[in-house]
Enzyme design. Structure first.
Site, PDB file in Angstrom:
ATOM      1  N   HIS A 118      -8.021 -11.129  -7.134  1.00 11.97           N
ATOM      2  CA  HIS A 118      -6.943 -12.061  -7.688  1.00 11.97           C
ATOM      3  C   HIS A 118      -7.240 -13.279  -7.916  1.00 11.97           C
ATOM      4  CE1 HIS A 118      -5.052  -8.726  -5.388  1.00 11.97           C
ATOM      5  NE2 HIS A 118      -3.817  -8.883  -5.891  1.00 11.97           N
ATOM      6  N   GLU A 148      -1.184  -2.632 -10.069  1.00  7.53           N
ATOM      7  CA  GLU A 148      -2.084  -2.221  -8.874  1.00  7.53           C
ATOM      8  C   GLU A 148      -2.130  -0.828  -8.761  1.00  7.53           C
ATOM      9  OE1 GLU A 148      -2.078  -6.797  -6.997  1.00  7.53           O
ATOM     10  OE2 GLU A 148      -0.919  -5.197  -6.136  1.00  7.53           O
ATOM     11  N   HIS A 207      -1.141  -4.545  -0.265  1.00  4.68           N
ATOM     12  CA  HIS A 207      -2.131  -5.470   0.291  1.00  4.68           C
ATOM     13  C   HIS A 207      -1.412  -7.110   0.142  1.00  4.68           C
ATOM     14  CE1 HIS A 207      -3.766  -5.714  -3.970  1.00  4.68           C
ATOM     15  NE2 HIS A 207      -2.909  -6.756  -4.036  1.00  4.68           N
ATOM     16  N   HIS A 211       5.845  -4.069  -8.060  1.00  5.35           N
ATOM     17  CA  HIS A 211       6.413  -5.635  -8.136  1.00  5.35           C
ATOM     18  C   HIS A 211       5.957  -6.426  -9.262  1.00  5.35           C
ATOM     19  CE1 HIS A 211       2.014  -5.655  -6.546  1.00  5.35           C
ATOM     20  NE2 HIS A 211       2.033  -6.770  -6.386  1.00  5.35           N
TER      21      HIS A 211
HETATM   22  C1  DHB Z   1       2.251 -10.293  -3.231  1.00  8.32           C
HETATM   23  C2  DHB Z   1       1.853  -9.085  -3.662  1.00  8.32           C
HETATM   24  C3  DHB Z   1       0.613  -8.839  -4.105  1.00  8.32           C
HETATM   25  O1  DHB Z   1       0.183  -7.745  -4.493  1.00  8.32           O
HETATM   26  C4  DHB Z   1      -0.276 -10.042  -4.272  1.00  8.32           C
HETATM   27  O2  DHB Z   1      -1.561  -9.551  -4.448  1.00  8.32           O
HETATM   28  C5  DHB Z   1       0.258 -11.194  -3.772  1.00  8.32           C
HETATM   29  C6  DHB Z   1       1.507 -11.362  -3.335  1.00  8.32           C
HETATM   30  C7  DHB Z   1       3.606 -10.472  -2.966  1.00  8.32           C
HETATM   31  O3  DHB Z   1       4.704  -9.782  -2.991  1.00  8.32           O
HETATM   32  O4  DHB Z   1       4.030 -11.690  -2.629  1.00  8.32           O
HETATM   33 FE    FE Z   2      -1.854  -7.929  -5.383  1.00 10.33          FE
END
Ligand code: DHB
Ligand code: FE
Length: 286
Positions: free
Chosen positions: A59, A239, A12, A192
């Site tokens: 978030h 996540e 997302h 990530h």
């Molecule tokens: C990014 C990834 C995410 O899951 C999020 O909520 C906000 C930013 C990213 O990779 O930029």
């Molecule tokens: Fe996220």
């Protein structure tokens, strides 16, 4: 009775919202990611869900660090988005199915999942970006039930707990008297990490293991502790909990129908998957 027709997992990342607003789907950077949704569009056109139960994490738009529910279920007929500070356009509102929400809430609390119930709730990019990806025409012909899982402020719920939340939600959906076709969805991930010493961390091997095990062997993923999951998938890669809840909701026979994996989209290993689901009762009858 309501039927769970399948599940969708998707990243997302907010930057996707800008790519959509600017029409960059065919741009060389974006094409490998957006192409992964061709199958999703065909699947949605064929299966035509009436409702989507979305496991996601907020978030900081609806819940902030001062009050952070571990699990929260929306019970609204409309969910608005607002400027979250990512520089992406504010999205249209999504329609909700408050009756289905209250049924799920009742069943969860009866089953001792003491969730927070929200009659006024905003949805952030973790819901609006997946809806934009699923329905690029901007016509969102589904009602949603958003279920927020805290993946932001520790202590986080364990992978096993999130999977079991999904199971309880799946059971609740299947006991809903309306003949709805319901899709379940998990958003975010895969690996990530956006900040700290490991900012930019991605773990291709672990992502592959997750994608390989989700359909047929999800128990391989529910044994991790949260700290192991942070180590393996990154501080925001947790996540994956949303994907585990989505998978838990499908209690019948689950098959992997589609996957797309692309590194990177922004700072994230982007994944899109579709799962088919056959009800246990239907299987017995067949
Ligand atoms: C990014 C990834 C995410 O899951 C999020 O909520 C906000 C930013 C990213 O990779 O930029
Ligand atoms: Fe996220």
């Amino acid at each position: 009775m309501a039927l769970i027709i399948g599940g969708i997992g998707t990243t997302h990342v907010p930057a996707i919202g800008n790519a959509i607003a600017k029409g960059l789907q065919q741009d060389p950077y974006w094409r490998p990611f957006f192409a992964g949704f061709d199958y999703v569009h065909r699947w949605l056109a064929r299966e035509k869900p009436d409702a989507v139960v979305v496991f996601y994490n907020d978030h900081g738009l609806n819940f902030f660090l001062d009050k952070m529910p571990t699990f929260a279920v929306g019970a609204c007929n409309e969910y608005r988005n607002e400027d979250e500070g990512w520089g992406i356009p504010v999205s249209r509102a999504a329609m909700g199915d408050a009756r289905l929400s209250w049924h799920i809430i009742n069943e969860l609390v009866t089953g001792e999942f003491d969730i927070t119930m929200c009659q006024d709730m905003m949805i952030d990019h973790a819901v609006t970006i997946p809806l934009q990806l699923m329905y690029p025409s901007g016509d969102w012909p589904v009602k949603i039930v958003p279920i927020s899982i805290n993946t932001v402020q520790h202590p986080l719920p364990s992978p096993a707990r999130c999977f079991n939340l999904g199971r309880a939600v799946g059971q609740a959906i299947e006991s809903y008297a309306e003949p709805l076709k319901v899709a379940v969805m998990g958003t975010g991930g895969l690996s990530h990490q956006l900040d700290g010493e490991r900012a930019g961390f991605i773990n291709k091997d672990f992502d592959k293991l997750c994608m390989d095990d989700l359909a047929g062997n999800p128990q391989a993923l529910t044994g991790y502790s949260i700290h192991e999951l942070v180590e393996l998938s990154g501080a925001q890669g947790v996540e994956l909990l949303n994907w585990l809840a989505m998978r838990g909701a499908m209690r019948g026979e689950v098959t992997e129908l589609h996957r797309n994996y692309h590194i990177p989209i922004s700072n994230t290993a982007a994944a899109t998957m579709v799962f088919g689901h056959r009800h246990a009762a239907k299987r017995q009858a067949a």
